[in-house]
Design an enzyme around this catalytic site. Structure first.
Site, PDB file in Angstrom:
ATOM      1  CD  GLU A 156      21.035  31.180  26.516  1.00  0.00           C
ATOM      2  OE1 GLU A 156      21.259  29.884  26.760  1.00  0.00           O
ATOM      3  OE2 GLU A 156      20.704  31.710  25.471  1.00  0.00           O
ATOM      4  CG  HIS A 161      52.171  31.064  20.100  1.00  0.00           C
ATOM      5  ND1 HIS A 161      53.711  31.281  19.912  1.00  0.00           N
ATOM      6  CD2 HIS A 161      52.191  29.917  20.674  1.00  0.00           C
ATOM      7  CE1 HIS A 161      54.226  30.288  20.441  1.00  0.00           C
ATOM      8  NE2 HIS A 161      53.272  29.397  20.788  1.00  0.00           N
ATOM      9  CE  LYS A 178      15.531  34.501  20.054  1.00  0.00           C
ATOM     10  NZ  LYS A 178      14.816  33.324  20.934  1.00  0.00           N
TER      11      LYS A 178
END
Ligand code: PA5
Length: 543
Positions: free
Chosen positions: A397, A418, A533
């Site tokens: 951010e 793995h 948003k």
């Protein structure tokens, strides 16, 4: 034969490095005696390049392992007096003053070695495959450091976190401890309702310090960090019949994920305990004067704690945002603040020889120039996976703007060896690794012997589990660096204590601000988060 012989085998002396070759280093011990450290005597660890261990002109301490009196030549060993790989970079830079030789030299260097041993965090960039010298960035670093300290840098209205280790509100701090004590006494479950910077810090701290299966109360449950109906409904079922407290955390007070969960759990608490008791059980951490949550809390009579105006979410773990849940989990927040104060002291000098936060900041920029546009934070403790999540938010951010930045990713080893291990070893090399390990584990035990040994595992019997983990780490670093050509930056944290956590978080704050400002980007805003948003609000019909 032996004329004027002053040295003996086994003696520790100091000398100056006069030449570095692929097979070793030449050292001048005094006017008459020269010496040579063969590559096999440089370090007990793998020596890929002698340059990583000694520098031309450097004054070093070595042990004499053979003497040729015919030509005044000494055969020397560095590894006989040097510590292991994880600390060697800083050790090799210790300068011993004076011209004494032998024991006196060691004695003079001892305080510095002890100081290094006590370090809370160590950074080793000898495996980072850097093609530039950090010191070339000193001027730039000084300039940015100055602009942060005198509050003239980009985003300067959000740098309250810089002085926070000392400037934090002591009265509020005491109230936090009081509320936490009450929660510990009365709650079976604490719901921590928040997202992003209003959630990740607390969770990262609690998991790192308490482990994933702590055996004390209250159980901490995180909600308001997503919109999964299944997740929320399972929590509702899980808390039934338990004593529940809720700490809702939102600076803006309007974050949808948090507001959705909070309404559901607020109603649950009011229904189960009544309006009056709910005033004790619901605690809001939000803006000191404004916002929907502040208004709601004041109207309903909930206790409130403050998120300071000049501290953004992802820099807020040392405020009530992180401190209340952390203290409620039984962690000593005085120690945590002491840790960040220690880091403040250690990183107040921008000198790149000393300041490991700024070393890390510069290393990232150098590696980016070398084509590394992704950074993978590697941890070896499942209880530190949330540290990686917190770190990803901080760096992602803060840095990912204006088409710039290094993409932060993470893996937990050895499990991800793995899965992602294959890609890291042999895939497209656009990344470097930052390996964050603990020097001392929280818990450890000996691997047991088994008489029948049907699983053929007796070769590990008697070894500590943490030692096995550390050997996996060493083997992996060697595989990734030496064979895979992946730069590795090695960060070692002393332990999982509150002090160390506070220290590490402040280290990452300082490094993040520096590394992002080096890109000429504002590290303290997040304009890009608004886009989703807007779309979501449109679809949800928010007016
Ligand atoms: O770092 C940030 O500022 C964000 O991650 C916020 O913390 C997050 O979006 C939550 O915001 P708020 O505390 O306003 O609910």
């Amino acid at each position: 034969m032996v004329k004027n012989m002053e040295y003996r085998i086994g003696q520790v002396v100091q000398g100056i490095v006069t030449g570095i070759k692929p097979y070793g280093a030449f050292v001048k011990v005094d006017d008459r005696y020269d010496g040579m450290i063969h590559i096999s005597e440089i370090s007990s660890d793998f020596v890929r390049d002698v340059h990583y261990f000694v520098k031309l002109g450097e004054k070093i301490v070595v042990k004499i392992i053979d003497i040729n009196p015919e030509n005044n030549h000494l055969t020397l060993s560095l590894k006989a007096v040097q510590p292991s790989r994880h600390t060697r970079r800083s050790y090799s830079r210790i300068t011993v003053k004076g011209s004494d030789t032998g024991f006196e030299v060691l004695k003079a260097a001892l305080p510095q070695w002890i100081k290094k041993e006590k370090e809370i965090m160590k950074l080793d960039y000898s495996r980072a495959l850097l093609q530039e010298d950090l010191k070339d960035y000193q001027e730039k670093v000084n300039e940015i450091h100055e602009s942060v300290m005198n509050k003239t840098c980009k985003g300067n209205d959000y740098i309250g976190w810089v002085e926070w280790p000392y400037s934090y509100d002591k009265e509020e701090f005491d109230r936090i401890k009081e509320a936490a004590g009450e929660i510990r006494e009365k709650a079976d479950v604490l719901l921590v309702c928040g997202i992003g910077g209003s959630y990740l810090g607390a969770r990262s701290a609690i998991e790192m310090m308490k482990g994933l299966y702590p055996d004390d109360k209250p159980e901490i449950i995180y909600c308001g960090n997503g919109l999964s109906s299944t997740y929320l409904m399972q929590i509702l079922k899980h808390i039934e019949g338990k004593s529940v407290y809720c700490n809702v955390i939102s600076k803006s007070g309007t974050t949808t994920e948090t507001a959705v969960a909070f309404r559901i759990f607020e109603q649950y608490i009011v229904e189960h305990y009544g309006v009056e008791e709910s005033k004790k059980r619901i605690i809001a951490t939000t803006d000191k004067a404004r916002g929907t949550l502040k208004e709601l809390a004041d109207k309903k009579g909930y206790r409130t704690f403050v998120i300071p105006d000049d501290i953004g979410g992802r820099y807020s773990v040392f405020t009530a945002v992180g401190l209340l849940p952390i203290a409620a989990a039984g962690i000593d927040i005085d120690e945590l603040m002491k840790g960040c104060q220690q880091a403040y002291e250690d990183f107040r000098d921008p000198d790149l020889d000393m300041n490991i936060a700024y070393q890390y900041a510069v290393i990232r920029r150098i590696l980016e120039k070398q084509g590394k546009s992704n950074e993978i934070l590697v941890t070896y403790e499942p209880s530190m996976t949330m540290i990686a999540e917190w770190w990803k938010q901080l760096y992602g951010e803060s840095e990912g703007k204006e088409g710039k930045g290094i993409y932060p990713a993470s893996v937990t080893f050895t499990t991800d060896l793995h899965s992602m291990g294959q890609f890291i070893q042999e895939g497209n090399k656009t990344f470097f690794e930052t390996v964050l390990t603990l020097e001392e584990p929280m818990l450890d035990m000996n691997f047991p012997a088994d008489e029948a040994n049907l699983d053929n595992m007796n070769y590990l019997a008697g070894k500590n589990l943490d030692w096995i983990n550390k050997m996996a780490c060493r083997g992996t670093v060697d595989a990734h660096v030496d064979t895979g050509n992946v730069p590795n930056v090695l960060l070692t944290l002393k332990d999982n204590s509150a002090f160390s956590y506070g220290y590490m978080i402040y280290f990452f704050f300082r490094a993040c601000a520096m590394t992002v400002l080096m890109l000429d980007v504002n590290p303290f805003n997040q304009p890009g988060v608004e886009v989703y948003k807007k779309n979501m609000f449109k679809l949800l019909g928010k007016i």
